[in-house]
Scaffold this active site. Structure first.
Site: not given
Length: 508
Positions: A23, A84, A183, A205
């Site tokens: 992850d 990211k 995800e 999420d």
């Protein structure tokens, strides 16, 4: 089902090992694997399994994780965080989206976007690779086994370029066999597998840099993704930014042209945000200022962004062709979902209790680990056959081709279940035209300029006829691995051409 081990017992893990689940997050990253049919999430120093996604470049050294975070407090200009969020963006986009980011960017044709460091210009892909390498090395140390296979999770709204960057970073880390997994889907896999429940599940999420929603139908081992939605520019970092500006204004602090002070305030805001998830009021000293923030103040600041997530949920429910009453469980994922306001808002919206059976921090890596094991099917470590499942994913963006006038003809629509194959007929627009260009596009807009180009190819040898006479058959095929293959053929001459695009979550 979930075990956490620490570095005190690593020497006992001598079994053969084959693949990992990773992850890679905006704020934290985790790695997991299966051992003796149990999911193991590695924990680092101080019993903390969350590796901060922070990289520090010194003159002769490279530091990743907790140590890099400590250096950030001393000299933030040497450390890189939330990388990211920068994936797949141009220098101009980064500056517009994040005007307070304290880095110097440059673009190189072969390396892409780079960040200036004391070690020179470092590509973003290489920075991400440093984080993944750290996770892989940690696993190899524990298991005494070389790792070259992984399932890595990405936001469902990551496009082709962003997904390719992640895979490139993973390859630089020494991984050879890679599959990407959305995800929210990973979290739902962990949830469905862990609880053995059937029904419609909505995964909320909210991480450090992105917000994703997936609605899945779980039935007898089949995980069917009904729809996905989200915002790639919404996450915990935005809460930090809003709170830091509020603290600055409330205490008459001026950070103009003072990047060091601005960064210090951002770190302070983040720490206050974390404390407010447990406390109703936080009081701290910051240089010569006394900063007091209540939970109600913070919630008022971020409520517009939380309401935005609820609007996106409505869109996802509409795209899934269901009513919100049909959502049996809501699974909260990502560190930012610990904020109490979010759970209250979701509970009110759905008029039910929100599930907290699995830690929001661990759900995604658990799902990635399960998927990794089932995909690569290693007998010594794998789960029982009765736990196997089928994952039916969806296309996260509409796919189409360019028409005259810069318009886009959608061939495969967003949220179509894969695998999928669709054919459409087209024709020429000029007399005696023997060549046409097939330009493949990704996006929801009707104009080429607002969509992402995935590739181009030419169909030659078309029979010379009046405009509109030739019949060109274009076929879009997306397989289970996320490969898009586009074929174009002239029905009269049987001439054909094709292209294969890796746009979703493929094995390299």
């Amino acid at each position: 089902m979930l075990n956490i081990i620490n570095n005190k017992v690593n020497k006992k893990l001598k079994s053969k090992f084959f693949s990992v689940g990773i992850d890679f997050g905006t704020t934290y990253s985790l790695i997991g694997f299966l051992l003796n049919k149990k999911i193991i999430i590695l924990s680092g120093k101080d019993e903390n399994s969350l590796l901060p996604s922070v990289v520090c470049y010194d003159k002769n050294t490279l530091v990743v994780g907790e140590e890099a975070t400590k250096i950030t407090k001393e000299n933030f200009l040497r450390t890189i965080f939330s990388v990211k969020r920068l994936l797949g963006k141009s220098v101009e986009e980064i500056k517009n989206l994040y005007p307070n980011i304290p880095y110097i960017f440059s673009f190189q044709k072969e390396k892409g976007i780079c960040i200036e460091t004391v070690q020179g210009k470092v590509p973003i892909v290489k920075i991400i690779s440093a984080i993944i390498t750290n996770l892989v090395k940690q696993s190899e140390f524990f298991l005494q086994k070389k790792i070259d296979t992984a399932v890595i999770t990405v936001p469902s709204y990551f496009d082709d370029i962003q997904r390719k960057k992640i895979k490139s970073a993973a390859m630089l880390s020494g991984l050879k066999n890679i599959r990407l997994l959305n995800e929210p889907t990973a979290a739902a896999i962990a949830y469905g597998f862990h609880t053995k429940k059937n029904g419609i599940v909505l995964v909320y999420d909210l991480g450090g840099g992105t917000f994703d929603i997936s609605i899945l139908k779980i039935k007898k081992g089949i995980f069917e993704v009904l729809s996905t939605s989200g915002d790639p520019q919404l996450g915990g970092d935005d809460f930090d930014e809003i709170l830091s500006k509020y603290i600055e204004k409330k205490n008459n602090i001026c950070t103009t042209d003072n990047l060091f002070l601005k960064r210090k305030l951002l770190i302070l805001a983040k720490n206050i945000k974390l404390k407010l998830s447990k406390e109703k009021k936080v009081s701290v000293k910051f240089k010569c200022w006394k900063v007091e923030i209540s939970r109600s103040e913070f919630e008022t600041l971020i409520e517009p962004l939380i309401n935005k997530t609820l609007i996106l949920i409505k869109y996802a429910i509409k795209d899934a062709f269901i009513h919100k009453k049909e959502v049996e469980n809501v699974l909260m994922v990502g560190g930012s979902s610990y904020i109490p306001l979010i759970k209250r808002k979701l509970s009110y919206f759905f008029q039910k209790e929100i599930d907290s059976a699995i830690s929001p921090d661990k759900a995604v890596v658990m799902g990635a680990t399960i998927q990794s094991d089932l995909l690569f099917n290693y007998k010594e470590t794998s789960l029982d056959k009765k736990n196997k499942f089928i994952l039916l994913d969806v296309v996260p963006f509409s796919l189409g081709i360019e028409l005259m006038g810069g318009r886009v003809e959608k061939i495969i629509k967003k949220n179509s279940t894969i695998p999928i194959s669709i054919k459409k007929e087209f024709t020429t627009f000029k007399k005696n035209q023997t060549v046409i260009m097939i330009h493949i596009l990704q996006g929801e807009d009707n104009f080429v300029k607002n969509c992402r180009s995935l590739g181009k190819f030419f169909l030659r040898g078309i029979k010379e006829e009046e405009a509109g006479k030739p019949r060109i058959l274009v076929e879009f095929n997306v397989d289970e691995s996320g490969f898009l293959e586009v074929n174009a053929s002239d029905k009269k001459t049987n001439m054909s051409a094709s292209i294969k695009v890796d746009f979703l979550h493929t094995i390299l």
